[in-house]
Design an enzyme around this catalytic site. Sequence first.
Site, short mmCIF file in Angstrom:
data_model
loop_
_atom_site.label_atom_id
_atom_site.label_comp_id
_atom_site.label_asym_id
_atom_site.label_seq_id
_atom_site.Cartn_x
_atom_site.Cartn_y
_atom_site.Cartn_z
N GLY A 4 68.78 15.54 -54.48
CA GLY A 4 69.47 15.05 -56.35
C GLY A 4 68.10 14.51 -57.10
N GLY A 20 67.95 19.66 -52.67
CA GLY A 20 68.36 21.42 -52.41
C GLY A 20 67.56 22.05 -53.89
N ARG A 21 68.62 21.41 -55.22
CA ARG A 21 68.27 22.01 -56.19
C ARG A 21 66.99 22.05 -56.76
NH1 ARG A 21 72.72 21.76 -60.30
NH2 ARG A 21 73.14 19.61 -58.83
N CYS A 46 89.58 37.80 -64.74
CA CYS A 46 91.49 36.94 -65.64
C CYS A 46 90.91 35.95 -65.77
CB CYS A 46 92.21 37.68 -65.08
SG CYS A 46 92.25 39.63 -64.42
C1 LIG Z 1 73.72 14.53 -48.33
C2 LIG Z 1 73.39 15.92 -48.93
N1 LIG Z 1 71.70 15.68 -49.08
C3 LIG Z 1 71.50 16.29 -49.98
C4 LIG Z 1 72.01 17.40 -51.30
C5 LIG Z 1 71.06 18.00 -51.77
O1 LIG Z 1 71.26 17.73 -52.88
P1 LIG Z 1 70.52 18.47 -54.55
O2 LIG Z 1 71.04 19.87 -54.23
O3 LIG Z 1 70.83 17.64 -55.49
O4 LIG Z 1 69.08 18.58 -54.39
C6 LIG Z 1 73.35 17.51 -51.20
C7 LIG Z 1 73.79 18.30 -52.09
O5 LIG Z 1 74.94 17.89 -52.08
C8 LIG Z 1 73.71 16.17 -49.81
O6 LIG Z 1 75.12 16.29 -50.18
#
Ligand SMILES: Cc1ncc(COP(=O)(O)O)c(C=O)c1O
Length: 415
Positions: free
Chosen positions: A238, A273-274, A342
């Site tokens: 997050g 992740g992000r 489209c």
């Molecule tokens: C359970 C869980 N963990 C980690 C993440 C990774 O989140 P982020 O890319 O915002 O760090 C997500 C993303 O949806 C998630 O659902």
Amino acid sequence: MLNHSIRYFQNELYCDDIPVQSITAEVGTPVYIYSLKRVLANLSRIREAFAAVQPHIHYSAKANANLAILRTLVNAGAGIDAVSAGEIHKALLVGTKPEDIVFAGVGKTRDELRYALEQNVGWFNVENSLELQYINDLVAELKREPARVALRLNPDITAATHRYIATGHKAAKFGLSIQTVKEILKKRSQFPHLKIEGIHIHIGSQLHNTAATRRAVQVVLECLAPYPEIRTVNIGGGMAVRYAEDEDIPRWEDFGAAIAPLLKDYQVILEPGRSLVADAGLMAVTVLYFKEQGGEPILITDGSMAELIRPALYEAHHEIVPVNKSPSPDTYLNFHVVGPVCESADALGHNVSLAQMEPGALLAVLTAGAYGMVMASNYNQRLRPPEVVVAEDGASWKLARRRETWEDLTLTEIY
Ligand SMILES: Cc1ncc(COP(=O)(O)O)c(C=O)c1O
């Protein structure tokens, strides 16, 4: 957004030491380009930001599941957060130790659970009482050691983010209610084949404040108070990245500082992740046409929502910059930068301030390393683009996924 890796040198856009144009000249456009150096720098920054709790970092593969990215992070000591058997498969392929894999997800099938158990994954983040029962029964059937479980708690906290990526409010499909978690913990002896050793939360992605995360952790600790033997808290991912210069987001250190005092006696798991991959990636596209419609200037490119759906899906903003800056442009216009698909939603950006671009000019859509290629589709029977990685030392690059062909388009069809 530009950074130490994605940067201009003498008006030309580089990914580390490699001119973006030298890559597009060989592999064409649209193409995703990732800096492995930046991915590793992000990993180090996250480790530092959370140093006080020494977290186990499980990279959330959903953000970008390219094998070269996975391998780079795993070699640097990260585990993997997987949300499908497919992601577990890819994690194992790059050498992730099974015990370093967390299996999460709101709708795991029994086949996926069986596969994960057979592979001995380290943690199951459970989101449903029936899922808990399934895992318990499958462990018995497979005659395995008890499976290690974290209960995913829905803390009923609304995160400050886009509503499509908020996951911690009461009505969200994610997690178990506070009441359900408390009930499961009370009757956990009814699951002899499970070790419930942790609580998991993830209240959303691209979080715009730390207070909500802190409150969520407090809810977790309240649930855990009667169970001092449960020592692991997984706070999910997050952490936000800056998509625009003026975007006001908490620093990763602020997240670390917000939760560290609460969790210093716990083993902490993080699932970024992000934050690990977004600003390490760009998508390069070529301008095909210019058009003025209703007085608005439009650049039509060979990149579309099929390759990068975030602007169409979330109205997400990505900076779009020229790969070759004209040294002294006469005028700037505010363009709509769109693709050939489209759908009126098919745009990469609006109000993009650029000098007039001739057909053939290259543009780079920045901060595209997360939730980009993983969400690409063949819509309009477009070929999914290649992915290129620039090596950890920044000095060389390689194709990490080739461009699809017409043959790939029909490979799985039966006619
Ligand atoms: C359970 C869980 N963990 C980690 C993440 C990774 O989140 P982020 O890319 O915002 O760090 C997500 C993303 O949806 C998630 O659902």
